[in-house]
Design an enzyme around this catalytic site. Structure first.
Site, PDB file in Angstrom:
ATOM      1  N   TRP A 191       0.809  -1.223   0.000  1.00 55.28           N
ATOM      2  CA  TRP A 191       0.000   0.000   0.000  1.00 55.28           C
ATOM      3  C   TRP A 191       0.839   1.269   0.000  1.00 55.28           C
ATOM      4  O   TRP A 191       0.327   2.353  -0.204  1.00 55.28           O
ATOM      5  CB  TRP A 191      -0.924  -0.001   1.226  1.00 55.28           C
ATOM      6  CG  TRP A 191      -2.137  -0.856   1.076  1.00 55.28           C
ATOM      7  CD1 TRP A 191      -2.208  -2.107   0.535  1.00 55.28           C
ATOM      8  CD2 TRP A 191      -3.476  -0.523   1.468  1.00 55.28           C
ATOM      9  NE1 TRP A 191      -3.485  -2.584   0.577  1.00 55.28           N
ATOM     10  CE2 TRP A 191      -4.293  -1.636   1.150  1.00 55.28           C
ATOM     11  CE3 TRP A 191      -4.050   0.579   2.076  1.00 55.28           C
ATOM     12  CZ2 TRP A 191      -5.661  -1.653   1.401  1.00 55.28           C
ATOM     13  CZ3 TRP A 191      -5.414   0.564   2.338  1.00 55.28           C
ATOM     14  CH2 TRP A 191      -6.212  -0.536   1.989  1.00 55.28           C
ATOM     15  N   HIS A 197      13.203  -1.933  -0.640  1.00 60.32           N
ATOM     16  CA  HIS A 197      12.441  -1.444  -1.784  1.00 60.32           C
ATOM     17  C   HIS A 197      13.181  -0.282  -2.450  1.00 60.32           C
ATOM     18  O   HIS A 197      13.872   0.490  -1.789  1.00 60.32           O
ATOM     19  CB  HIS A 197      11.053  -0.988  -1.318  1.00 60.32           C
ATOM     20  CG  HIS A 197      10.086  -0.752  -2.431  1.00 60.32           C
ATOM     21  ND1 HIS A 197      10.076   0.417  -3.169  1.00 60.32           N
ATOM     22  CD2 HIS A 197       9.098  -1.532  -2.946  1.00 60.32           C
ATOM     23  CE1 HIS A 197       9.120   0.344  -4.076  1.00 60.32           C
ATOM     24  NE2 HIS A 197       8.511  -0.820  -3.973  1.00 60.32           N
ATOM     25  N   GLU A 230      12.224   2.474  -3.442  1.00 63.86           N
ATOM     26  CA  GLU A 230      11.888   3.788  -2.896  1.00 63.86           C
ATOM     27  C   GLU A 230      12.617   4.055  -1.586  1.00 63.86           C
ATOM     28  O   GLU A 230      12.952   5.197  -1.273  1.00 63.86           O
ATOM     29  CB  GLU A 230      10.364   3.894  -2.726  1.00 63.86           C
ATOM     30  CG  GLU A 230       9.654   3.947  -4.067  1.00 63.86           C
ATOM     31  CD  GLU A 230       8.185   3.569  -4.020  1.00 63.86           C
ATOM     32  OE1 GLU A 230       7.535   3.634  -5.066  1.00 63.86           O
ATOM     33  OE2 GLU A 230       7.696   3.185  -2.927  1.00 63.86           O
ATOM     34  N   GLY A 263       1.667  -2.664  -6.330  1.00 67.65           N
ATOM     35  CA  GLY A 263       1.658  -1.351  -5.696  1.00 67.65           C
ATOM     36  C   GLY A 263       0.277  -0.727  -5.677  1.00 67.65           C
ATOM     37  O   GLY A 263      -0.628  -1.177  -4.989  1.00 67.65           O
ATOM     38  N   GLY A 264       0.079   0.307  -6.493  1.00 71.23           N
ATOM     39  CA  GLY A 264      -1.156   1.071  -6.463  1.00 71.23           C
ATOM     40  C   GLY A 264      -2.420   0.262  -6.662  1.00 71.23           C
ATOM     41  O   GLY A 264      -3.469   0.577  -6.086  1.00 71.23           O
TER      42      GLY A 264
END
Length: 236
Positions: A10, A92, A94, A219-220
Site C-alpha cells: 500500500w 524497496h 523507494e 503497488g497502487g
C-alpha cells in the site's frame, strides 16, 4: 507446482476508512495463504483484526535493524510480530532512492527480520540508467549478496526494476524471464522470485504466465479491492 504469491504494497496510502472498506472485500473473497497485504504501520493492528481467522497474510513495508533500544521513530521485528505481521518488505527501491538505504543496511534488516520470525520480501532492481549502460546484472548480483547463506525457504525476492515502479511501464515478458532466471541462478533454482513494477489487473495474467515468475508484488492496484482481487484470480 507451487502456488504463486500475490502481495499488495500500500506504500504511504490509505486511511482507517479505506482499510475497513478494502480488507473485508478480500476476506469475503476467501483468498488463500498465497496472498498478503503490507499496509502502513499505523493500520497494522486494525488490518490484523479484520484479517483474523483468514489465511491472508499481513506484512509491513519496512523494519528496524535493531531489536530494542533508544531508536526514536523505529519499529522492531518483535513489534511487527506482536501485532500479527508475518512478512516485511525490505530494500524497496523507494527506500534506497529517497532514504539512502544501502544493501548493507538492508542486510542487517533481513537478519533482524529473520531473528524476529518474519519472512523478508527482499527487493532488488536496476535503474533505467543502469539498464541502458548494460550493468543491470552487476547491480542485481551486488544486491543479492545480502541473502548469501540464508536458506531459500526463509525469504522471497521481489525483482522490481526501478524504471517500472510507479511509472506505468511494465518490463516485457522476455526482460522479466531473463532477470528472474539470473536471480535463481545466482541464489538457488528454488528461490521464489516475484515481479513488481506497475502490475495491474490488465497485465497481471501476462506477468504471472511468464517463465520464472513465482508471484507479484503489487503497488497502487492493491488499494482497490476489485483490481487486487482480479490480480489474485490470475495467480496459480
Amino acid at each position: 507446482m507451487a502456488r504463486q504469491l500475490v502481495i499488495g504494497n500500500w506504500k504511504m496510502h490509505g486511511s482507517v476508512g479505506q482499510i475497513r472498506t478494502v480488507l473485508p472485500e478480500l476476506v469475503r473473497a476467501e483468498l488463500g495463504a498465497n496472498v498478503g497485504v503490507c499496509v502502513p504501520f499505523p493500520y497494522l493492528a486494525l488490518a490484523k483484526s479484520l484479517l483474523a481467522d483468514t489465511p491472508v497474510q499481513l506484512g509491513a513495508q519496512d523494519v528496524c535493524e535493531f531489536h530494542i533500544g533508544a531508536y526514536t521513530g523505529e519499529v522492531s521485528p518483535a513489534m511487527l510480530a506482536d501485532v500479527g505481521c508475518e512478512m516485511v518488505i525490505i530494500g524497496h527501491s523507494e527506500r534506497r532512492r529517497y532514504f539512502n538505504e544501502t544493501s548493507e543496511m538492508a542486510a542487517r534488516k533481513v537478519n533482524a527480520a529473520l531473528d524476529g520470525g518474519l519472512l523478508p520480501v527482499y527487493c532488488v532492481g536496476e535503474t533505467l540508467e543502469q539498464r541502458q549502460k548494460g550493468v543491470a546484472r552487476e547491480i542485481i548480483s551486488e544486491e543479492l549478496q545480502v541473502l548469501a547463506g540464508v536458506p531459500t525457504s526463509l525469504y522471497t525476492v521481489a525483482y522490481e526494476p526501478a524504471w517500472a515502479v510507479g511509472t506505468g511501464i511494465v518490463a516485457t515478458p522476455d526482460q522479466i524471464a531473463e532477470m528472474h532466471d539470473f536471480i535463481k541462478q545466482t541464489l538457488d533454482a528454488r528461490t521464489r522470485v516475484l515481479y513488481g513494477g506497475s502490475v495491474k489487473a490488465d497485465n497481471a495474467a501476462t506477468v504471472l504466465a511468464t517463465d520464472g515468475v513465482d508471484g507479484v508484488l503489487v503497488g497502487g492496484a492493491a488499494l482497490s479491492a476489485t483490481e487486487f482481487l482480479n490480480i489474485c484470480r490470475h495467480a496459480r
